[in-house]
Design a protein around this motif. Structure first.
Motif, PDB file in Angstrom:
ATOM      1  N   UNK A 106       0.822  -1.217   0.000  1.00 30.53           N
ATOM      2  CA  UNK A 106       0.000   0.000   0.000  1.00 30.53           C
ATOM      3  C   UNK A 106       0.859   1.271   0.000  1.00 30.53           C
ATOM      4  N   UNK A 107       2.015   1.199   0.605  1.00 32.33           N
ATOM      5  CA  UNK A 107       2.850   2.410   0.723  1.00 32.33           C
ATOM      6  C   UNK A 107       3.295   2.936  -0.648  1.00 32.33           C
ATOM      7  N   UNK A 119       7.054   2.003  11.875  1.00 28.08           N
ATOM      8  CA  UNK A 119       6.194   1.911  10.688  1.00 28.08           C
ATOM      9  C   UNK A 119       6.184   0.456  10.234  1.00 28.08           C
ATOM     10  N   UNK A 120       4.995  -0.059   9.985  1.00 25.62           N
ATOM     11  CA  UNK A 120       4.876  -1.434   9.493  1.00 25.62           C
ATOM     12  C   UNK A 120       3.899  -1.409   8.313  1.00 25.62           C
ATOM     13  N   UNK A 121       4.455  -1.447   7.105  1.00 28.94           N
ATOM     14  CA  UNK A 121       3.606  -1.259   5.919  1.00 28.94           C
ATOM     15  C   UNK A 121       2.745  -2.488   5.621  1.00 28.94           C
ATOM     16  N   UNK A 122       2.864  -3.515   6.443  1.00 25.90           N
ATOM     17  CA  UNK A 122       2.025  -4.711   6.244  1.00 25.90           C
ATOM     18  C   UNK A 122       0.656  -4.578   6.913  1.00 25.90           C
ATOM     19  N   UNK A 123       0.514  -3.608   7.808  1.00 24.78           N
ATOM     20  CA  UNK A 123      -0.761  -3.522   8.540  1.00 24.78           C
ATOM     21  C   UNK A 123      -1.861  -2.995   7.621  1.00 24.78           C
ATOM     22  N   UNK A 124      -2.957  -3.738   7.519  1.00 30.85           N
ATOM     23  CA  UNK A 124      -4.085  -3.238   6.732  1.00 30.85           C
ATOM     24  C   UNK A 124      -5.365  -3.125   7.567  1.00 30.85           C
ATOM     25  N   UNK A 125      -5.555  -4.016   8.542  1.00 30.13           N
ATOM     26  CA  UNK A 125      -6.753  -4.064   9.389  1.00 30.13           C
ATOM     27  C   UNK A 125      -7.952  -4.611   8.633  1.00 30.13           C
TER      28      UNK A 125
END
Ligand code: AMP
Length: 418
Positions: free
Chosen positions: A222-223, A250-256
């Motif tokens: 997403x980033x 920062x963790x660009x894997x988090x989507x929720x």
């Protein structure tokens, strides 16, 4: 026939309930430090409240809802989370007219039909905060800071893992790229999954299936799709958290897993609970009010699991000890019964917790009971003591016993407690 609590639910037993009350009390005090006021909404809502908010394809709605038709044929669901019900109430009652902000807190059970395991239950409980009506990045920072500070207060070391999902334009591009990447790889796994993926490819990112997780390892991130303003905003958030001394990464894997999030999303993870590593989750949900039929109301919030926080505290060995009762007031002979009742009232009026025997047990059995209850003192009255207006005061930890005037009991107990 003997019954058991429904699968995935827990009785909160005497002794344990104290930990719960302590956490909830600490949360309420913490929330009010920031000006958040508690909202309490019904345990069930119109089913559509959750379909429109969390999204039809979310795990919560498609698999985990406790929904049913009531006797009036209304389709309702036990609440699987509090953000949508709180927003439903805000819209219905016009609690946050345009240009105003509203700070809400809550303490609530939630219901999700999921596979129960340690840290995951079908009735779970959350405390949470919602900052409604603020588009400011300062609102995101306030929610995250209040969350981290709360865990610190509880004695749980916590770091916020952050990501930005960007605005709708960014998400649209991301969605297209994800679909282009995933479609050919997902197709062999079955028609159902393919249809779901076409409906919402973002769902693949929070899938619990190891097969899908493996496929998504090399998916676009997403980033890469954030517009410059969204990147800027994300940077500002990090600056504000840095200024506040809040620990984050920062963790660009988090989507929720819920559809309503926009821009900021965050989680606090723990390594103490095995697979259930999320202590809390939150983020910005600027579209939720519109999805529920209200006017655009930019908002941000967090939901923290109570069970998981308590499990971590237990792992850390910092669960609060159960405080004992102060006094077991025992009767050495029947002629002291009335005075025992009177004295128990007098002692309770001074704030001491007092238990007396109601079943006419022997003195020995009453003292055994005092031990079992973990009372700190036994006060024993017999006919003699009633006559002299005295009492035997025994510290149960040491066995030390003294005869004191009844009028001095409270002072003597306080003296011996300190
Ligand atoms: P979520 O909205 O799913 O991110 O939930 C927020 C937090 O609530 C999670 O991080 C957990 O701490 C807690 N939680 C959610 N679902 C459950 C569940 N089924 N059992 C226990 N805790 C839960």
């Amino acid at each position: 026939m003997r019954f058991q609590a429904p699968r995935g639910t827990n009785d909160i037993l005497p002794g344990e309930s104290r930990q719960w009350i302590a956490l909830e009390t600490a949360f309420r005090a913490h929330a009010s430090l920031y000006g958040y006021e508690e909202i309490r909404t019904p345990m069930f809502e119109d089913y559509e409240v959750f379909v429109r908010s969390a999204g039809e394809t979310s795990d919560v709605v498609s698999k985990e809802m406790y929904d049913f038709y009531d006797k009036g044929e209304r389709h309702v669901s036990l609440k699987p989370e509090e953000t949508a019900p709180a927003m439903r109430a805000v819209i219905e009652r016009n609690l946050c007219p345009p240009g105003t902000t509203l700070r809400l807190s809550y303490v609530t059970p939630i219901f999700r039909y999921d596979r129960p395991q340690k840290g995951r239950y079908r009735q779970a409980h959350q405390v949470g905060l919602e900052l409604i009506g603020s588009p400011s990045v300062g609102a995101d920072a306030e929610i995250i800071e209040a969350t981290i500070r709360f865990y610190e207060k509880l004695g749980i070391p916590a770091r916020a893992n952050l990501n930005s999902l960007g605005r709708e334009e960014c998400r649209q591009k991301f969605r297209e790229a994800l679909l282009a990447y995933a479609e050919p790889k997902i197709a062999p796994l079955g028609e159902d999954l393919l249809i779901k993926t076409r409906k919402n490819p973002l769902r693949l990112l929070d899938s619990k299936s190891p097969e899908i997780q493996a496929i998504m390892k090399d998916a676009p991130n997403v980033s890469e799709f954030l517009e410059p303003e969204c990147k800027d905003r994300f940077k500002q958030l990090q600056d504000l958290l840095g200024e506040a001394g809040v620990s984050f990464a920062v963790d660009t894997e988090i989507v929720r897993g819920l559809d309503y999030y926009t821009e900021t999303v965050f989680e606090v993870l723990t390594d103490k609970l095995g697979a259930q590593s999320a202590l809390c989750g939150g983020g910005r949900y600027d579209n939720l009010a519109k999805d529920l039929g209200g006017s655009a109301t930019p908002s941000v919030g967090v939901a923290m699991g109570i069970e998981r926080a308590l499990l971590v505290l237990e792992e850390l060995g910092s669960a609060k000890p159960t405080p004992s009762i102060d006094v077991y007031l025992a009767r050495a002979s029947e002629d002291a019964a009335a005075r025992v009742r009177g004295l128990s009232r007098e002692l309770r009026d001074t704030g001491l917790s007092v238990v007396t025997d109601l079943e006419g047990r022997s003195l020995k059995s009453q003292l055994g009971q005092a031990d079992r209850l973990g009372a700190r003192f036994a006060v024993v009255l017999g006919g003699d003591e009633v006559g002299k207006c005295t009492a035997q005061l025994r510290a149960l930890a040491t066995g030390e016993q003294v005869e004191v005037p009844q009028g001095d009991l409270v002072e003597e107990i306080k003296k011996r407690s300190s």
